[in-house]
Enzyme design. Structure first.
Site, PDB file in Angstrom:
ATOM      1  N   SER A 199      42.484  39.432  33.768  1.00  0.00           N
ATOM      2  CA  SER A 199      42.889  40.822  33.960  1.00  0.00           C
ATOM      3  C   SER A 199      42.706  41.246  35.424  1.00  0.00           C
ATOM      4  O   SER A 199      41.818  40.731  36.110  1.00  0.00           O
ATOM      5  CB  SER A 199      41.992  41.679  33.061  1.00  0.00           C
ATOM      6  OG  SER A 199      42.626  42.847  32.667  1.00  0.00           O
ATOM      7  N   PRO A 200      43.515  42.194  35.889  1.00  0.00           N
ATOM      8  CA  PRO A 200      43.298  42.678  37.257  1.00  0.00           C
ATOM      9  C   PRO A 200      41.918  43.303  37.398  1.00  0.00           C
ATOM     10  O   PRO A 200      41.517  44.120  36.562  1.00  0.00           O
ATOM     11  CB  PRO A 200      44.384  43.745  37.445  1.00  0.00           C
ATOM     12  CG  PRO A 200      45.196  43.783  36.205  1.00  0.00           C
ATOM     13  CD  PRO A 200      44.617  42.866  35.203  1.00  0.00           C
ATOM     14  N   ARG A 257      50.835  48.213  32.323  1.00  0.00           N
ATOM     15  CA  ARG A 257      49.540  48.460  31.675  1.00  0.00           C
ATOM     16  C   ARG A 257      49.507  49.868  31.111  1.00  0.00           C
ATOM     17  O   ARG A 257      49.785  50.852  31.806  1.00  0.00           O
ATOM     18  CB  ARG A 257      48.383  48.253  32.642  1.00  0.00           C
ATOM     19  CG  ARG A 257      47.049  48.573  31.958  1.00  0.00           C
ATOM     20  CD  ARG A 257      45.845  47.989  32.637  1.00  0.00           C
ATOM     21  NE  ARG A 257      45.578  46.631  32.156  1.00  0.00           N
ATOM     22  CZ  ARG A 257      44.394  46.038  32.216  1.00  0.00           C
ATOM     23  NH1 ARG A 257      43.376  46.645  32.754  1.00  0.00           N
ATOM     24  NH2 ARG A 257      44.236  44.812  31.747  1.00  0.00           N
ATOM     25  N   TYR A 296      45.092  56.924  36.300  1.00  0.00           N
ATOM     26  CA  TYR A 296      45.657  56.895  37.650  1.00  0.00           C
ATOM     27  C   TYR A 296      47.011  57.607  37.665  1.00  0.00           C
ATOM     28  O   TYR A 296      47.441  58.176  36.665  1.00  0.00           O
ATOM     29  CB  TYR A 296      45.715  55.455  38.162  1.00  0.00           C
ATOM     30  CG  TYR A 296      44.328  54.871  38.361  1.00  0.00           C
ATOM     31  CD1 TYR A 296      43.353  55.585  39.058  1.00  0.00           C
ATOM     32  CD2 TYR A 296      43.971  53.636  37.838  1.00  0.00           C
ATOM     33  CE1 TYR A 296      42.067  55.086  39.234  1.00  0.00           C
ATOM     34  CE2 TYR A 296      42.687  53.117  38.009  1.00  0.00           C
ATOM     35  CZ  TYR A 296      41.734  53.847  38.705  1.00  0.00           C
ATOM     36  OH  TYR A 296      40.474  53.353  38.876  1.00  0.00           O
ATOM     37  N   GLN A 309      48.976  43.190  40.181  1.00  0.00           N
ATOM     38  CA  GLN A 309      49.161  44.545  39.648  1.00  0.00           C
ATOM     39  C   GLN A 309      49.344  45.511  40.822  1.00  0.00           C
ATOM     40  O   GLN A 309      48.598  45.433  41.805  1.00  0.00           O
ATOM     41  CB  GLN A 309      47.931  44.956  38.838  1.00  0.00           C
ATOM     42  CG  GLN A 309      48.072  46.304  38.153  1.00  0.00           C
ATOM     43  CD  GLN A 309      46.772  46.764  37.513  1.00  0.00           C
ATOM     44  OE1 GLN A 309      45.746  46.885  38.181  1.00  0.00           O
ATOM     45  NE2 GLN A 309      46.805  47.029  36.224  1.00  0.00           N
TER      46      GLN A 309
HETATM   47  C1  LIG Z   1      35.186  44.780  38.323  1.00  0.00           C
HETATM   48  C2  LIG Z   1      36.334  45.350  37.531  1.00  0.00           C
HETATM   49  C3  LIG Z   1      37.460  45.828  38.203  1.00  0.00           C
HETATM   50  C4  LIG Z   1      38.563  46.295  37.481  1.00  0.00           C
HETATM   51  N1  LIG Z   1      39.707  46.625  38.149  1.00  0.00           N
HETATM   52  C5  LIG Z   1      40.828  46.890  37.468  1.00  0.00           C
HETATM   53  C6  LIG Z   1      42.083  46.986  38.106  1.00  0.00           C
HETATM   54  O1  LIG Z   1      42.222  46.737  39.309  1.00  0.00           O
HETATM   55  N2  LIG Z   1      43.164  47.321  37.342  1.00  0.00           N
HETATM   56  C7  LIG Z   1      43.064  47.511  36.000  1.00  0.00           C
HETATM   57  O2  LIG Z   1      44.069  47.814  35.352  1.00  0.00           O
HETATM   58  N3  LIG Z   1      41.898  47.365  35.360  1.00  0.00           N
HETATM   59  C8  LIG Z   1      40.811  47.022  36.045  1.00  0.00           C
HETATM   60  N4  LIG Z   1      39.640  46.760  35.382  1.00  0.00           N
HETATM   61  C9  LIG Z   1      39.664  46.739  33.911  1.00  0.00           C
HETATM   62  C10 LIG Z   1      39.904  45.303  33.422  1.00  0.00           C
HETATM   63  O3  LIG Z   1      41.144  44.807  33.867  1.00  0.00           O
HETATM   64  C11 LIG Z   1      39.834  45.231  31.892  1.00  0.00           C
HETATM   65  O4  LIG Z   1      40.922  45.932  31.355  1.00  0.00           O
HETATM   66  C12 LIG Z   1      38.545  45.823  31.346  1.00  0.00           C
HETATM   67  O5  LIG Z   1      37.429  45.336  32.079  1.00  0.00           O
HETATM   68  C13 LIG Z   1      38.376  45.490  29.856  1.00  0.00           C
HETATM   69  O6  LIG Z   1      38.363  44.111  29.664  1.00  0.00           O
HETATM   70  P1  LIG Z   1      36.968  43.302  29.453  1.00  0.00           P
HETATM   71  O7  LIG Z   1      36.279  43.922  28.288  1.00  0.00           O
HETATM   72  O8  LIG Z   1      37.408  41.877  29.199  1.00  0.00           O
HETATM   73  O9  LIG Z   1      36.183  43.435  30.732  1.00  0.00           O
HETATM   74  C14 LIG Z   1      38.518  46.323  36.080  1.00  0.00           C
HETATM   75  C15 LIG Z   1      37.369  45.900  35.420  1.00  0.00           C
HETATM   76  C16 LIG Z   1      36.302  45.389  36.119  1.00  0.00           C
HETATM   77  C17 LIG Z   1      35.112  44.867  35.364  1.00  0.00           C
END
Ligand SMILES: Cc1cc2nc3c(=O)[nH]c(=O)nc-3n(C[C@H](O)[C@H](O)[C@H](O)COP(=O)(O)O)c2cc1C
Length: 394
Positions: free
Chosen positions: A32-33, A245, A197, A110
């Site tokens: 994921s981003p 997204r 956003y 993204q």
């Molecule tokens: C360090 C960090 C940075 C993130 N940056 C973004 C981002 O740039 N764009 C986005 O859509 N979500 C971002 N997220 C959300 C993740 O892409 C993901 O949707 C969210 O962490 C849930 O997934 P997980 O439970 O596997 O962590 C970020 C999450 C983390 C932990």
């Protein structure tokens, strides 16, 4: 990682290739981003991004996303965000895309704009709005924009409401950033339409209280999103897939109830979006929800995703607490998702895809691992088993 190894004869759907337009990912696991707040001056990616993202490609992911990349300087989250608002930002990202492709992953990126949620401190500096103390150390706030002059909350900066002309300029900025992403060699592009956003702000009846062509009825609130999708599609090569997204919390908080969601996703499909990346809750922040708190468990909102998939035909990427390989496999095998994306679990274990494959579909040849490691791991497995058998339990 827990669970019983599957028999070698049962292929795991999670590790079947998936084709999106002309692009084939070697498996259905995406990273994921994740913003790193670590750009070099001028919003440039650097060695940190190269190594951080490269680990995930070495770890066997089918798709690796570069973090939310700003389409204009005002749309940054922090001073550490990377961007694609300038051609000078292409070269370091081309290096990242090349590394990912060279290691067998689909290079993905993204694009984002934070709108009224811009000008924040980095996470390790508090992640609140930038203030005078931040300015004193050279990282002051900048003016932020939004659909309406409504701040996120008390103490947050009041955004300037975008004029219709400014909206048109911004829509073009999305298109130009997409062109630069293609020039950098990315093969999958995602538009960030979630997490409170800018695009999400336009969709939301809370953040968007305009009375012109971009606000009011649900269709008018969706107009900016669809214009961005079309502008991006016009610049993003037709043979390459486009992802969007969305926040599934929108189903519950009044932003996009299911019927509206289905209509919106169908409109995105018509605009050329191929994949819906379904953030399972409101995401990093619930803004700009109507205040509803969506309970979170270890479950992706699989039923909602399956319904959207069934009613629109769009490919679904599931994200949010995807941790156990068997649960990830079930999401794709049972029709809730076509892809799964990992965030924090990949930070915890960048080799998650390669480990999950060994659990679900053991491969004695370690083909998903880097060429340089394979024969060593293949030899290690029987030696390790023999050594364990010879070692008394302790
Ligand atoms: C360090 C960090 C940075 C993130 N940056 C973004 C981002 O740039 N764009 C986005 O859509 N979500 C971002 N997220 C959300 C993740 O892409 C993901 O949707 C969210 O962490 C849930 O997934 P997980 O439970 O596997 O962590 C970020 C999450 C983390 C932990």
């Amino acid at each position: 990682m827990t669970g019983n190894p599957a028999s070698a004869s049962a292929p795991a759907r999670l590790f079947e290739p998936v084709r999106l337009r002309s692009v084939t990912a070697r498996n259905r696991v995406a990273i994921s981003p994740m913003q790193q707040y670590s750009s070099t001056e001028g919003g440039l990616a650097n060695d940190w991004h190269l190594v951080h993202l490269g680990r995930f490609a070495l770890g066997g992911a089918g798709i690796v996303f570069v973090e939310s990349t700003a389409v204009e300087p005002r749309g940054r989250n922090t001073h550490g965000d990377i961007g694609l608002w300038d051609d000078a930002q292409i070269a370091p990202l081309r290096r990242v895309a090349g590394l990912l492709r060279g290691q067998g992953a689909v290079p993905a990126i993204q694009l984002g704009h934070t709108g009224r949620k811009g000008a924040l401190q980095k996470w390790w500096e508090g992640h609140g709005p930038l203030n005078e103390a931040d300015a004193a150390r050279g990282e002051g706030p900048w003016p932020v924009v939004g659909p309406s002059a409504l701040p996120v909350d008390t103490g947050w900066p009041r955004p300037a409401a975008l004029s219709e002309d400014e909206i048109q300029t911004l829509v073009q900025a999305w298109g130009q950033a997409a062109r630069r992403a293609a020039q950098a060699g990315f093969e999958l592009l995602e538009i960030h339409g979630a997490h409170g956003y800018l695009i999400h702000q336009f969709l939301s009846p809370v953040a968007n209280q305009r009375s012109d062509a971009y606000g009011g009825s649900p269709r008018k609130r969706q107009r900016f999103a669809l214009e961005v999708a079309r502008a991006v599609r016009a610049e993003w090569p037709q043979h390459l897939p486009l992802s969007w997204r969305i926040s599934l919390a929108d189903l519950d908080d009044g932003t996009l109830p299911m019927e509206e969601m289905v209509a919106f996703v169908n409109a995105l499909r018509e605009a050329g979006v191929d994949v819906l990346d379904c953030s399972s809750a409101a995401g990093i922040s619930s803004y700009p929800s109507n205040g509803a708190r969506v309970p979170r468990g270890l479950d992706f909102r699989a039923q909602d995703a399956a319904e959207i998939r069934r009613r629109t035909g769009i490919a679904i990427m599931a994200v949010g607490f995807v941790i156990e390989p068997h649960a990830a496999q079930a999401l794709v095998a049972e029709g809730a998702a076509d892809l799964v994306a990992l965030g924090r679990e990949a930070l915890f274990n960048p080799n998650w895809p390669a480990h999950a494959e060994q659990l679900l579909q053991p491969d004695p040849g370690y083909a998903l691992w880097p060429l340089q490691y394979r024969s060593w791991l293949a030899k290690r497995a029987p030696l390790l088993a023999a050594a364990r058998a010879a070692t008394p339990a302790h």
